[in-house]
Design a protein around this motif. Structure first.
Motif, PDB file in Angstrom:
ATOM      1  N   GLY A  17       0.820  -1.204   0.000  1.00 20.06           N
ATOM      2  CA  GLY A  17       0.000   0.000   0.000  1.00 20.06           C
ATOM      3  C   GLY A  17       0.856   1.255   0.000  1.00 20.06           C
ATOM      4  O   GLY A  17       2.056   1.216  -0.287  1.00 20.06           O
ATOM      5  N   ALA A  18       0.241   2.364   0.364  1.00 18.24           N
ATOM      6  CA  ALA A  18       0.960   3.646   0.338  1.00 18.24           C
ATOM      7  C   ALA A  18       2.057   3.703   1.392  1.00 18.24           C
ATOM      8  O   ALA A  18       3.088   4.346   1.199  1.00 18.24           O
ATOM      9  CB  ALA A  18      -0.035   4.789   0.550  1.00 18.24           C
ATOM     10  N   SER A  19       1.872   3.004   2.508  1.00 21.42           N
ATOM     11  CA  SER A  19       2.841   3.068   3.595  1.00 21.42           C
ATOM     12  C   SER A  19       3.658   1.786   3.741  1.00 21.42           C
ATOM     13  O   SER A  19       4.346   1.611   4.731  1.00 21.42           O
ATOM     14  CB  SER A  19       2.110   3.341   4.920  1.00 21.42           C
ATOM     15  OG  SER A  19       1.145   2.330   5.165  1.00 21.42           O
ATOM     16  N   GLY A  20       3.576   0.895   2.759  1.00 17.07           N
ATOM     17  CA  GLY A  20       4.321  -0.362   2.837  1.00 17.07           C
ATOM     18  C   GLY A  20       3.402  -1.551   2.679  1.00 17.07           C
ATOM     19  O   GLY A  20       2.227  -1.425   2.290  1.00 17.07           O
ATOM     20  N   PRO A  21       3.884  -2.759   2.962  1.00 15.11           N
ATOM     21  CA  PRO A  21       3.058  -3.960   2.824  1.00 15.11           C
ATOM     22  C   PRO A  21       1.835  -3.913   3.727  1.00 15.11           C
ATOM     23  O   PRO A  21       1.939  -3.628   4.926  1.00 15.11           O
ATOM     24  CB  PRO A  21       4.005  -5.092   3.233  1.00 15.11           C
ATOM     25  CG  PRO A  21       5.381  -4.541   3.021  1.00 15.11           C
ATOM     26  CD  PRO A  21       5.275  -3.084   3.341  1.00 15.11           C
TER      27      PRO A  21
END
Length: 772
Positions: free
Chosen positions: A509-513
């Protein structure tokens, strides 16, 4: 479409058979024909040479046999003919000259015939004379038996090589009587030349055979003249023969007793110097034993014996001029005579292999280029087929109308992944807000064409797996049980389904997995990595939409909540859902309820901590109570009651068992867990709560006066609270064995083990993972 209806376009029929026959089959067939012709010629040549070699071997052994038979006859001739000559000489000699004739004849024979050991002369009155070689020198020794009975003694006279007397010795005869000896009795009874069986002299290690003959002297007395032959000389002669490279000859009698041959001294010593025990041991001499057995079955002549994966040529022949029937055995390895055939065969094989290698090289040059072209063509066709099929599946997924609808389950995602990768199972997992829980959104089993989901895994159990997912790289493992990154995941999730291979595709996603896609036993996943990556992007978008949808729903609920002065807080009895309000039973029953489903949820004190703002705590608790109240009504629970940081839910509170109470309670537990996780995550609080469920008998009734309060007590209530307190991790649902036995066909469980429960003994507990 069911998994067994999927058609793989990459496996479609083509002209591969024709190309195979053209580029590979024809050259290989030519090489095989060359090999077959060469092998046939070599085999025929080997058989012909071997047959000729064996024929020559038999001729050589026959010649050797005749030579040995002649030598044995010559060896025994001094005894057979010499005994007759001596008899005639002694028979016509006067009594006073008998001993002189005996000594003169014996001495001459002992000097010139090495195989003669000694001479005997005895009569019917017990007189006995012996002449033999001096064991300590080169002269002769004569022995005369004098006296009778206990006074009898042997008188020994020793002579040098020129027959000059050296010394005289005497010793007791120990009641020796020549008339009891086999050579005496045999000759006396037969009336002709008599041969004794071989016997051993342990002092000298000599094996002796005696030829004796009877005659009548001029005085009318009966005499026995005997010649003793040493078999040692015959053994030395047989040992000196060279039969092939490692063959040998031996003489046995028809009962299998060894008379002469190789290592006779060792055989005699092992037999304790007893000739009757000197037989052929099959364990020590398997070839000789086999040759003798072949003679006894097939008679005289050539035979073939196989021992220890080797062929041996043997010949059994009779020996002349013996009263006893002796058998001559010749044994030699077949390879000693046919070895040149094997060498010739190996040389032919080497030349044949050289020709085959040249033929193979020519064949390789013929189809190498065509094979490479065919391989490239097949690869292009396969990639085109896979690409076309991938495009079809992608179009089908893109055409799904609710693909990005957060309220829709979008089961087409896992189904499409399983179809395109030929996976045993495809699953989509979401990392919860706490980062320590992995929730299965959907799992598709292609063999059973079934979807399931809702079960979760904890970081405490899968630390290495969580770290691998958090790294954000795709992972492919052939044996998940033996890889440290996936071993626990295999144990908890894969082992019960029988799958081994695992492919992990992170959902970023936008902030990582934010999740992971797992494909189990997917042999074609390497051909569709782009499709899996696109599906992971779709799943990431759905997770983001579901997050924002949940935030918006929570904001609407807070906006529509009534103010403090409008809220109805008439919960004096502590019930969020009063007893019996959902089933329309009217009056609340009292008494014993045999099968009641009870669930206890315990929240951590940090949720209602006094260090937080009162308004914030009240809003959080109010929102949580409202959500759980709605779930209870939706799932048809009997009652739900909040007591401090505990929540008690009841289902199936009736005098007759309610078969659907446990299932309704399990559905409510899963829904309440999701609601609690969402609300606590939105409030930026750790989801520190645990849940426990039990099914059993309880007592219930209205207690007190004005107002009366409904209350339940009993084992099920206490066990449910114990399950909640002993849950392994936060946010988990621990159930008793009774709940597992009721719901195992419709829900997924993970066994925790056996535990001791006070007043109940040993029992098993399980963790409710999700629906099937």
């Amino acid at each position: 479409m069911a998994a067994d209806e999927i058609v793989d376009p990459a496996a479609a029929h083509s002209d591969r058979v024709r190309r195979f026959l053209l580029h590979i089959g024809v050259p290989v067939l030519g090489v095989v024909l060359v090999i077959a012709v060469i092998a046939g010629i070599g085999f025929h040549s080997y058989r012909t040479i071997r047959s000729g070699a064996l024929g020559l071997t038999h001729d050589l052994l026959t010649s050797q046999q005749n030579y040995i038979a002649q030598e044995v006859g010559d060896y025994l001739a001094p005894a057979s003919s010499g005994a007759v000559i001596a008899r005639d000489m002694l028979e016509h000699g006067p009594e006073t000259a008998v001993r002189k004739i005996f000594n003169a004849y014996g001495g001459s024979m002992l000097r010139h015939v090495p195989q003669i050991h000694s001479f005997y002369l005895a009569d019917t009155e017990g007189h006995f004379s012996l002449i033999e070689r001096d064991p300590n020198g080169k002269g002769l020794e004569t022995t005369e038996l004098t006296g009778e009975g206990a006074a009898a003694q042997f008188t020994h006279q020793f002579f040098d090589a020129q027959s000059k007397p050296l010394r005289t010795e005497s010793n007791t005869a120990a009641n020796y009587d020549p008339r009891t000896r086999p050579w005496y009795t045999g000759a006396m009874q037969s009336g002709q030349l008599f041969w004794t069986a071989p016997y051993l002299i342990a002092q000298t290690g000599q094996m002796i055979i005696t030829a004796s003959i009877a005659y009548q002297g001029l005085n009318g007395r009966k005499y026995i003249f005997a010649i003793n032959l040493s078999m040692n000389e015959l053994t030395n002669f047989l040992d000196s023969l060279k039969i092939g490279q490692s063959g040998h000859a031996l003489i046995v009698d028809q009962d299998g007793h060894l008379l002469a041959g190789r290592r006779m001294a060792d055989i005699a010593k092992a037999a304790g110097w007893d000739p009757s025990k000197m037989t052929i041991d099959p364990q020590t001499y398997p070839v000789l034993a086999g040759a003798f057995d072949a003679y006894r079955v097939e008679g005289y002549g050539p035979h073939t014996v196989r021992s220890r994966k080797r062929n041996f040529v043997t010949i059994a022949a009779a020996l002349p001029a013996t009263a006893q029937k002796w058998v001559l055995l010749l044994v030699a390895p077949e390879s000693d005579f046919a070895g040149f055939a094997m060498v010739d065969g190996r040389q032919n094989l080497m030349f044949s292999l050289l020709i085959v290698l040249l033929a193979m090289l020519l064949g390789a040059l013929l189809f190498r280029q065509g094979r490479r072209t065919d391989h490239v063509t097949r690869e292009l066709e396969r990639f085109q087929a896979v690409s076309g099929y991938e495009s079809q599946v992608l179009q089908r997924v893109a055409a799904y109308p609710e693909l990005f609808d957060p309220t829709d389950e979008a089961l087409i995602l896992t189904r499409s992944l399983a179809e395109l990768a030929s996976a045993r199972r495809a699953a989509v997992w979401r990392i919860m807000h706490d980062g320590a829980t992995l929730l299965c959104v959907d799992s598709y089993d292609s063999r059973h064409d079934a979807h399931s989901g809702g079960f979760e895994l904890s970081r405490n159990d899968l630390t290495a797996f969580f770290d691998a997912v958090a790294h954000g790289d795709a992972i492919s493992v052939d044996d998940a049980g033996n890889d440290p990154r996936t071993a626990n995941f295999y144990r908890l999730f894969m082992r019960t389904f029988g799958s081994r291979g695992l492919f992990l595709a992170p959902v970023v996603g936008a902030s990582g997995p934010v999740g992971v896609i797992t494909l189990e036993d997917a042999p074609r996943v390497g051909l569709v990595p782009h499709f899996v990556t696109m599906m992971a992007s779709v799943v990431a978008a759905r997770f983001a939409a579901q997050h924002y949808s949940a935030v918006a729903a929570a904001a609407d609920e807070l906006a529509n909540e009534p103010g403090p002065e409008e809220a109805d807080h008439a919960f004096g009895d502590g019930f969020l859902v009063p007893p019996g309000s959902l089933d329309g039973a009217g009056a609340v029953p009292e008494g014993l309820f045999p099968a009641v489903a009870v669930m206890v949820i315990t929240f951590s004190d940090m949720i209602t901590s006094s260090h937080r703002e009162p308004a914030t705590v009240l809003a959080l608790v109010e929102g949580l109570a409202t959500q759980l109240q709605g779930v209870a009504r939706q799932c048809g629970l009997y009652s739900i009651k909040m007591l401090g940081h505990r929540l008690v839910c009841v289902a199936g509170c009736s005098r007759t068992p309610d078969p659907g109470a446990a299932e309704r309670m399990a559905n409510a537990a899963l829904a309440m867990r999701e609601a609690s996780l969402s609300i606590l995550a939105k409030a930026d609080l750790e989801p520190v709560f645990r849940m426990g469920i039990d099914v059993g008998p309880v007592f219930g009734g209205l207690l007190g006066q004005d107002p009366k309060v409904f209350n339940l007590w009993g084992d099920a209530v206490g066990m449910a609270e114990m399950m909640a307190q002993g849950a392994p991790d936060v946010g988990t649902i621990q159930v008793t064995e009774e709940v597992y036995l009721i719901l195992r066909q419709r829900f997924l469980f993970r066994e925790r083990g056996r535990f001791f429960v006070p007043q109940a003994g040993m029992t098993r507990t399980y963790v409710l993972a999700g629906r099937r």
